[in-house]
Design a protein around this motif. Structure first.
Motif, PDB file in Angstrom:
ATOM      1  N   GLU A 183       0.833  -1.223   0.000  1.00 32.41           N
ATOM      2  CA  GLU A 183       0.000   0.000   0.000  1.00 32.41           C
ATOM      3  C   GLU A 183       0.855   1.254   0.000  1.00 32.41           C
ATOM      4  OE1 GLU A 183      -2.789   0.051   3.210  1.00 32.41           O
ATOM      5  OE2 GLU A 183      -4.068  -1.484   2.296  1.00 32.41           O
ATOM      6  N   PHE A 184       1.925   1.266   0.835  1.00 30.51           N
ATOM      7  CA  PHE A 184       2.805   2.453   0.869  1.00 30.51           C
ATOM      8  C   PHE A 184       3.439   2.692  -0.495  1.00 30.51           C
ATOM      9  CE2 PHE A 184       3.581   1.890   5.707  1.00 30.51           C
ATOM     10  CZ  PHE A 184       2.414   2.596   5.988  1.00 30.51           C
ATOM     11  N   ALA A 185       3.856   1.639  -1.144  1.00 26.78           N
ATOM     12  CA  ALA A 185       4.476   1.794  -2.460  1.00 26.78           C
ATOM     13  C   ALA A 185       3.462   2.348  -3.458  1.00 26.78           C
ATOM     14  CB  ALA A 185       5.029   0.452  -2.935  1.00 26.78           C
ATOM     15  N   GLN A 186       2.218   1.822  -3.410  1.00 32.49           N
ATOM     16  CA  GLN A 186       1.184   2.294  -4.332  1.00 32.49           C
ATOM     17  C   GLN A 186       0.819   3.744  -4.037  1.00 32.49           C
ATOM     18  OE1 GLN A 186       0.078   0.452  -6.868  1.00 32.49           O
ATOM     19  NE2 GLN A 186      -1.214   2.100  -7.595  1.00 32.49           N
ATOM     20  N   ASN A 187       0.647   4.078  -2.741  1.00 34.24           N
ATOM     21  CA  ASN A 187       0.313   5.460  -2.375  1.00 34.24           C
ATOM     22  C   ASN A 187       1.446   6.417  -2.737  1.00 34.24           C
ATOM     23  OD1 ASN A 187      -2.153   4.671  -1.395  1.00 34.24           O
ATOM     24  ND2 ASN A 187      -1.487   4.575   0.752  1.00 34.24           N
ATOM     25  N   GLY A 188       2.689   5.962  -2.501  1.00 30.70           N
ATOM     26  CA  GLY A 188       3.833   6.813  -2.851  1.00 30.70           C
ATOM     27  C   GLY A 188       3.894   7.073  -4.350  1.00 30.70           C
ATOM     28  N   TYR A 189       3.634   6.051  -5.120  1.00 31.18           N
ATOM     29  CA  TYR A 189       3.643   6.218  -6.573  1.00 31.18           C
ATOM     30  C   TYR A 189       2.535   7.172  -7.023  1.00 31.18           C
ATOM     31  CZ  TYR A 189       3.620   5.003 -11.534  1.00 31.18           C
ATOM     32  OH  TYR A 189       3.652   5.064 -12.907  1.00 31.18           O
ATOM     33  N   GLN A 190       1.315   7.020  -6.442  1.00 34.48           N
ATOM     34  CA  GLN A 190       0.205   7.906  -6.791  1.00 34.48           C
ATOM     35  C   GLN A 190       0.506   9.355  -6.373  1.00 34.48           C
ATOM     36  OE1 GLN A 190      -2.478   7.215  -8.652  1.00 34.48           O
ATOM     37  NE2 GLN A 190      -1.683   5.114  -8.872  1.00 34.48           N
ATOM     38  N   ASP A 191       1.067   9.523  -5.161  1.00 33.15           N
ATOM     39  CA  ASP A 191       1.425  10.880  -4.703  1.00 33.15           C
ATOM     40  C   ASP A 191       2.497  11.496  -5.604  1.00 33.15           C
ATOM     41  OD1 ASP A 191      -0.405  10.685  -2.698  1.00 33.15           O
ATOM     42  OD2 ASP A 191       1.041  10.236  -1.108  1.00 33.15           O
ATOM     43  N   TRP A 192       3.445  10.705  -5.999  1.00 33.47           N
ATOM     44  CA  TRP A 192       4.494  11.203  -6.887  1.00 33.47           C
ATOM     45  C   TRP A 192       3.901  11.663  -8.209  1.00 33.47           C
ATOM     46  CZ3 TRP A 192       6.390   8.930 -11.537  1.00 33.47           C
ATOM     47  CH2 TRP A 192       7.509   9.556 -12.055  1.00 33.47           C
TER      48      TRP A 192
END
Length: 191
Positions: free
Chosen positions: A73-82
């Motif tokens: 989830e953190f990786a997905q959220n980080g990618y979306q935020d980026w």
């Protein structure tokens, strides 16, 4: 006057019979019989039932996630935020390039970058409805029966038969006879 006479005297034969009756004896011994009934072969195979309970979604709703799930989830959220940050910076860069068009892009961008977005809040159920998934496979019972035929052993016994034939003996008790007597056959001359 005396008449001539012939006198006949006869006796019939008299016989005697001695009869020995026949003797017959029959004895039938019981047959010997043996019956065995082997047990049927019974095979029962049971596959136990299987109950699967998946509460992953309920645990996620209560924020009790596994490490692997959190990292994902953190990786997905980080990618979306980026991607959102990249889009925002590109849009703000375009606004700054066109500063001659008017407006105050620096103040607007400063305000957008400094304020946190509003988080919507509503009543929710923790865990969410139907978040625990159950699956049940019922048990299976396979029954295999092989009947066994009875083993019958019979020994037949012949009858015991004894026979003494009868006999008859005949004896003559009195012989037959015929006595002939002549009377006045020759008359006497008395004249």
């Amino acid at each position: 006057m005396q008449l001539p006479q012939i006198r006949l005297q006869s006796n019939f034969i008299r016989t005697g019979l001695q009869i020995d009756k026949p003797i017959q004896e029959i004895d039938q011994p019981h047959a010997e019989q043996s019956i065995q009934q082997p047990h049927a072969v019974l095979e029962i195979e049971t596959v136990p039932g299987k109950l699967t309970i998946d509460q992953t979604k309920a645990r996620e709703d209560m924020d009790l996630k596994s490490i692997g799930r959190r990292i994902e989830e953190f990786a997905q959220n980080g990618y979306q935020d980026w991607l959102k940050g990249l889009e925002r910076r590109a849009a703000q860069g375009n606004e700054l390039m066109k500063i001659e068009n008017g407006g105050n892009p620096l103040a607007t961008q400063a305000k957008e970058n400094s304020e946190k977005p509003m988080i919507p809040f509503n009543i929710g159920w923790i865990p969410s409805h139907f978040s625990v998934k159950t699956k049940y496979e019922p048990a299976k019972v396979n029954i295999n029966v092989k009947p066994q035929k009875p083993i019958i052993d019979a020994e037949i016994r012949k009858p015991i038969h004894e026979y003494t034939p009868g006999k008859t003996s005949i004896e003559v008790l009195e012989k037959n006879r015929l006595v002939i007597d002549f009377i006045n056959l020759f008359p006497e001359n008395n004249e």
